[in-house]
Design a protein around this motif. Structure first.
Motif, short mmCIF file in Angstrom:
data_model
loop_
_atom_site.label_atom_id
_atom_site.label_comp_id
_atom_site.label_asym_id
_atom_site.label_seq_id
_atom_site.Cartn_x
_atom_site.Cartn_y
_atom_site.Cartn_z
N LEU A 498 0.83 -1.21 0.00
CA LEU A 498 0.00 0.00 0.00
C LEU A 498 0.86 1.25 0.00
N ALA A 499 1.93 1.23 0.80
CA ALA A 499 2.82 2.40 0.90
C ALA A 499 3.56 2.65 -0.43
N LEU A 500 3.99 1.58 -1.09
CA LEU A 500 4.69 1.74 -2.37
C LEU A 500 3.78 2.36 -3.42
N SER A 501 2.54 1.89 -3.47
CA SER A 501 1.58 2.45 -4.42
C SER A 501 1.26 3.90 -4.06
N HIS A 502 1.19 4.17 -2.76
CA HIS A 502 0.96 5.53 -2.27
C HIS A 502 2.09 6.46 -2.74
N ILE A 503 3.32 5.98 -2.64
CA ILE A 503 4.49 6.77 -3.10
C ILE A 503 4.43 6.98 -4.61
#
Length: 639
Positions: A498-503
């Motif tokens: 989720l964090a990678l996609s958020h970035i």
């Protein structure tokens, strides 16, 4: 897109033509100039392209007119040589700030002459030009009519002694050179005499009804900025008057030969043909320029500028377009700024106060940090300040601790031995928290898009940073660390994915503002640029991808740089203050040494008296020698 393939409107797509006010070529732009036009336009152009719109962004140097002739005379060069020099200066500044023009041209071109003369003659034939004989200052020393800026004197309104013939820099009023008290020729100091001369005037009064009708429709549909509406309304309320569009100059667009010998030594007034420069610059980019400029059904025109340029873009140029009776792409949205001031004062090249375009690079601070600070302080509704303390705080607290920390923490975690830089399978776990996170991000994404569509650039940047803060909250709430990876591996993988996609989304949202930073993030993600979506789907970084190595996006700026830069860019006044402080410190040190010597001398005197009382002349000599040696040591230390 290949450089050889020109950007042209595409039927069925959203076609946006963007211009920023043409910077005048005879000076170096300062930070206020940069944020007031080219940088603001660049953000919107990058946003439009990030959304997948078909967009062309053009600009260039405004090169004709009196100011160029004056500066050229001062430097002992021809106007063309001066323009060539400053064109390179401007281009270099904008390249360093990473302004992504599709074409950066100039107005001293054959295309400018052809298009301007065509417009001029259509206005003439349609009855919107009239000839008037007027009185104008004439220099008896070098036998030439004087353009407004060549005359200087005392302002009749505020009595500022160095007012120009066209405007007073102190009170801001537009002037007539014949109104000045004690006028002087700028070139040789001679007192001008008044002589008759013939000029052509644009009949704005005849065009006002059509101009007003267009303004009411365009300002509403294009959601103009408030000062754009107010300034235009003020001009129209006062009533438009015929405006001179020719001048007795040599450096400018020649008057069409059809008007005869009387106009052989005259040129178009730069206020008339500067806005035509947008058209001619597009024509130097593509021979098919009319697809952009004569296509109102399929093209929307967005223009960016400081508020002082508003009337020429909302009254003079639109009236000119209407007067030709041709089909024109006309202004859709105007985005204007107030003034950016420098440390509670004004930028001044002559006094060396403020940061100018060529100075920013010398600080060794990346252009993205400059872009961020200027855009976060964009003077959209009122004047704003450039302050070194705020500049440093913006880098250290907003960029480094928020955006930089979020990206670096996630990438380093994936680089660690836990995942060995490979994206884990994040599809094995989900709960209400993650759904709520997606909802918050999408809600904020919609706000970002709404703000950018409304050309609220400052608000959009703040919203993008809020999305970064949501990413930090995701990590904190889930306590992303080695313990989570060991005890709840599926949950940890879900947080990481989720964090990678958020970035990945964040890289797209900050790209209009900080393009180099966006590129760095994409390199670390080993991902392609993500077109800004209407709705964020949190799976844009595929499972199993090997990401790049973590790299710091920002570096801390030491607090002591504030004083150094304030002195460096504060002009003569700051240097004088520094010299005065140094002189005061030296005087204090000298006074301290004087007191030391006085104390030593007093000791000699006291010792001599005591010795005389106890042991006679030989004892006196011994004490004197000891104290003299002490004085000598003090002198050595002080030197």
């Amino acid at each position: 897109m290949s450089k050889d393939k020109k950007i042209l409107p595409v039927e069925g797509e959203r076609n946006i033509l963007i211009t920023s006010a043409l910077p005048y070529v005879n000076n170096v732009p300062h930070l206020g100039n940069v944020i007031g036009s080219v940088l603001s336009a660049d953000v919107f152009a990058r946003y439009a392209k990030s959304r997948g719109y078909n967009c062309l962004f053009v600009c260039g140097t405004d090169e004709y007119g009196t100011a160029t002739e004056t500066k050229a005379i001062e430097e002992g060069v021809t106007p063309k040589e001066l323009c060539d020099k400053f064109y390179k200066v401007h281009k270099g500044v904008y390249d360093w700030f990473n302004i992504g023009f599709d074409h950066f041209g100039r107005t001293s071109t054959p295309q400018q002459t052809t298009i301007t003369q065509d417009i001029f003659m259509k206005l003439y034939k349609n009855g919107y030009l009239e000839e008037k004989t007027t009185n104008q200052p004439y220099c008896p020393v070098h036998n030439s009519f004087l353009a407004d800026r060549f005359v200087e004197g005392e302002c009749p309104l505020c009595h500022y002694p160095d007012a120009r013939g066209d405007q007073c820099d102190k009170c801001g009023h537009v002037l007539d050179p014949l109104e000045l008290i004690n006028p002087k020729c700028k070139l040789d100091g001679a007192t001008p005499v008044v002589k008759e001369t013939t000029h052509m005037f644009l009949c704005l009064d005849k065009l006002q009804p059509a101009e007003e009708e267009w303004f009411k429709k365009a300002s509403k549909e294009g959601r103009w900025s408030s000062n754009g509406v107010q300034i235009t309304s003020s001009w129209l309320k006062e009533g438009l008057h015929p405006r001179g569009i020719t001048r007795d100059l040599k450096w400018g667009t020649p008057i069409p030969s059809e008007l005869g010998k009387a106009y052989e030594d005259k040129v178009c007034y730069v206020w008339f043909d500067a806005c035509i420069g947008y058209v001619s610059i597009t024509a130097t980019y593509t021979d098919e320029w009319e697809k952009w400029w004569r296509n109102p059904e399929h093209v929307k025109l967005y223009q960016f500028m400081g508020k002082d340029n508003v009337p020429f873009h909302t009254v003079v140029f639109p009236s000119t377009q209407i007067g030709t009776k041709d089909k024109w792409t006309m202004l859709n949205t105007i985005s204007t700024t107030e003034y950016l001031n420098y440390e509670k004062g004004k930028f001044s090249k002559s006094r060396g106060i403020g940061v100018f375009g060529t100075d920013a690079e010398k600080t060794k601070i990346p252009s993205d940090v400059w872009r961020y600070y200027l855009l976060s302080h964009r003077p959209e509704t009122s004047d704003s300040e450039f302050e070194w303390e705020g500049f440093i705080a913006a880098n250290n607290n907003e960029l480094l601790k928020n955006l930089g920390n979020f990206v670096n923490r996630v990438i380093k975690f994936v680089n660690s031995k836990i995942y060995d830089s490979k994206v884990p399978d994040y599809n094995k776990f989900n709960d209400h928290y993650f759904d709520e996170h997606r909802r918050k991000v999408n809600e904020t994404l919609k706000q970002y898009i709404d703000e950018l569509e409304d050309v609220k650039l400052r608000a959009g940047l703040s919203t993008a940073l809020h999305i970064s803060s949501l990413g930090n909250t995701l990590l904190q709430d889930n306590k992303l660390d080695n313990k989570l990876a060991t005890e709840q591996p599926d949950r940890c993988a879900a947080v990481v994915g989720l964090a990678l996609s958020h970035i990945h989304l964040l890289a797209s949202l900050i790209a209009p503002y900080m393009p180099k930073t966006s590129e760095s993030i994409l390199a670390q993600l080993n991902a392609e640029f993500l077109t800004i979506p209407d709705k964020w789907e949190s799976n844009t970084i595929p499972v199993g991808r090997t990401i790049g190595k973590a790299a710091y996006l920002f570096s801390q700026i030491k607090p002591e740089m504030e004083q150094k830069w304030r002195e460096e860019f504060g002009g003569a006044e700051a240097r004088k203050a520094k010299e005065e402080a140094a002189a005061k410190a030296a005087a204090k040190k000298a006074e301290k040494e004087r007191k030391k010597k006085a104390k030593a001398a007093k000791k000699i005197e006291q010792g001599t008296v005591e010795a005389a009382e106890k042991g006679g002349p030989e004892a006196v000599k011994t004490v004197e020698e000891e104290v003299a040696e002490g004085v000598h040591q003090v002198s050595l230390q002080s030197s």
